[in-house]
Motif scaffolding. Structure first.
Motif, PDB file in Angstrom:
ATOM      1  N   HIS A 184       0.811  -0.851   0.493  1.00 45.33           N
ATOM      2  CA  HIS A 184       0.287   0.333   0.024  1.00 45.33           C
ATOM      3  C   HIS A 184       0.744   1.592  -0.271  1.00 45.33           C
ATOM      4  N   ARG A 185       0.675   2.253  -0.428  1.00 44.94           N
ATOM      5  CA  ARG A 185       1.013   3.087  -0.498  1.00 44.94           C
ATOM      6  C   ARG A 185       1.326   4.258   0.814  1.00 44.94           C
ATOM      7  N   GLU A 186       1.979   5.053   0.555  1.00 45.34           N
ATOM      8  CA  GLU A 186       1.998   6.013   2.262  1.00 45.34           C
ATOM      9  C   GLU A 186       0.906   6.764   2.424  1.00 45.34           C
ATOM     10  N   GLU A 187       0.516   7.664   3.316  1.00 45.00           N
ATOM     11  CA  GLU A 187      -0.412   8.319   3.905  1.00 45.00           C
ATOM     12  C   GLU A 187      -0.631   9.732   3.584  1.00 45.00           C
ATOM     13  N   LYS A 188       0.448   9.887   3.131  1.00 50.12           N
ATOM     14  CA  LYS A 188       0.584  10.850   1.938  1.00 50.12           C
ATOM     15  C   LYS A 188      -0.027  11.357   0.674  1.00 50.12           C
ATOM     16  N   ILE A 189       0.148  10.271  -0.125  1.00 47.36           N
ATOM     17  CA  ILE A 189      -0.697  10.074  -0.715  1.00 47.36           C
ATOM     18  C   ILE A 189      -2.316   9.882  -0.560  1.00 47.36           C
TER      19      ILE A 189
END
Length: 482
Positions: free
Chosen positions: A349-354
């Motif tokens: 999964h992508r980071e929280e910022k995305i």
């Protein structure tokens, strides 16, 4: 590279609904003005069992899902490269190694071939097709050609991104244009992977013909490759004078060729490049940011827009309005293809910022319509908060995006958001709690989050609620479940 007849026969026996009839190989394709390898083109003719001479168009429409299943079966076909055998979908590294041995004086490493998605493009001129709900489709502007895209799994393991190009006419012009679009889509996929490889820093390690040091030969290679990649993606009329934003949005709906982190990943290297390279890369970043924002905004449903198309003038109404924003994000991730925005191609999964960027893009239009100010990463004196919403001074809400599995989630629940609310004298906050695994949504985990929010609300004299967002791949609709 060969396809042993025994492998083809074995595949046909295992896949009783499909038959592979012929295989055609094409030449290597290179990136112009660069030493970067783009792709190998292997074409398979796969027909339904018992139908050896399929005549198109058929008497009735063909569902695109049928073609997806056929191609998925073909991707499992074992291929022999010299003495090694690999499923077609896993042939990338052996082919890269073979190419490096045959063509590279420097014996370059095969590390360029990562673990991303393998791509297949189906040419189906003259086909009358219908698109199932689980696929995304668009009509190519000013043509009779349509494009549908879908991600699927391959028998025996592996992931495959499939694009189908088809048109209701059987003209030579349509066939030529479909073939040109197919080549362009494959080239864009290769550029997508290449840009990430170049920005990772791995390309300048020993064994690769690139260098991050100005003045070295490899630095010119890096500049030329970046420039050519950016030019191809930026070009508005790449195929027969056709504008291609709709092709990009269908084939790369949830993917960005470049984001605002790209200059940081290159560091000072980009600033030392030629002005036209810097300009081309910056143009690419700006265009991709606009495309991403426009695409994400389309996930908000008409029903959600109606709930948000009001100006909330009291605090209680404003709290409900911001909660509806969070629920719109939840609905988009759980019921549409927006979940793809939160996953990388390698299955992580992508980071929280995305997730925050996606939420910002999804909510901005609704905030503008309702005259609501939405600010990101506002410093409250205790550190930055993800989102602050305000409608005048009296109506204010804070929202934090957190991953359920993160250890910081619970420390944040107990300290961060309540402190933000106190320092800003705001009475209501929301945790957008995003989960990616089955463990995240077990009853004890949900209960833990809910009880933490309830206790903090009582202790601090505020109201904090969680909105759970299920971003698990396993819960999403696909061809295999419909």
């Amino acid at each position: 590279m060969t396809f042993p007849p025994s492998n083809v026969h074995a595949l046909n026996r295992l896949n009783v609904e499909n038959r592979v009839h012929s295989i055609r190989k094409r030449a290597w394709r290179g990136l112009e003005k660069s030493n970067a390898l783009l792709d190998v083109d292997i074409a398979l003719q796969i027909n339904p069992s018992g139908v050896y001479d399929v005549v198109y168009p058929r008497n009735k429409p063909v569902e695109i899902g049928e073609l997806v299943q056929l191609v998925s079966a073909g991707a499992a076909l074992p291929v022999r490269l010299r003495s090694e055998e690999n499923p077609l979908i896993r042939l990338g590294k052996p082919l890269a190694q073979h190419y490096a041995r045959q063509t590279s004086i420097e014996r370059a490493s095969d590390g360029l071939v990562g673990s991303g998605w393998v791509t297949a493009v189906v040419e189906a001129p003259g086909l009358d097709c219908t698109i199932p709900e689980w696929m995304r489709g668009e009509k190519v502007e000013r043509t009779h050609i349509q494009l549908a895209s879908h991600d699927t799994s391959v028998p025996g393991g592996g992931n495959l991104r499939i694009h189908v190009l088809w048109g209701g006419r059987r003209t030579t012009g349509d066939r030529t244009l479909i073939r040109a679009l197919r080549i362009h889509i494959l080239r864009l996929h290769s550029i997508y992977e290449l840009l990430r490889f170049l920005a990772s820093g791995a390309s300048t390690r020993s064994g690769f013909p690139y260098s991050a040091v100005p003045g070295e030969k490899g630095f010119d290679n890096l500049q030329n490759t970046l420039l050519e990649c950016a030019r191809i993606v930026n070009k508005p009329d790449a195929i027969g004078g056709l504008p291609l934003p709709d092709v990009l949005n269908t084939a790369f709906f949830s993917r960005q060729f470049a984001d605002r982190d790209l200059p940081q990943m290159f560091g000072q290297t980009l600033n030392a490049m030629r002005p036209k390279v810097i300009k081309a890369v910056n143009t690419l970043i700006e265009k991709e940011a606009r495309r991403f924002e426009n695409n994400v905004a389309t996930f908000v449903t008409d029903t959600d827009r109606q709930k948000l198309n009001i100006q909330p003038n009291e605090q209680s109404a404003f709290e409900s309005w911001v909660q509806n924003l969070a629920e719109a994000y939840k609905h988009a991730v759980e019921e549409t293809e927006a979940w793809r925005l939160l996953w990388n191609d390698d299955g992580t999964h992508r980071e929280e910022k995305i997730c925050q960027v996606a939420a910002d893009s999804m909510w901005r239009s609704s905030c503008e319509t309702a005259d609501v100010d939405m600010s990101r990463e506002v410093d409250t004196g205790r550190g930055p908060v993800d989102f602050k919403f305000s409608h005048g001074w009296a109506n204010r809400v804070l929202l934090e995006v957190k991953y359920i599995k993160s250890s910081k989630f619970y420390s944040g629940t107990e300290k961060q958001l309540p402190q933000y609310l106190k320092s800003e004298r705001i009475s209501f906050g929301i945790y957008l709690a995003i989960g990616f695994t089955d463990e995240d949504f077990k009853p004890h985990q949900r209960k833990r989050v809910q009880e933490s929010c309830a206790k903090l609300s009582d202790d601090a004299g505020v109201r904090i609620i969680p909105v759970f967002v299920d971003a698990r791949k396993s819960t999403k609709k696909s061809a295999s479940t419909l």
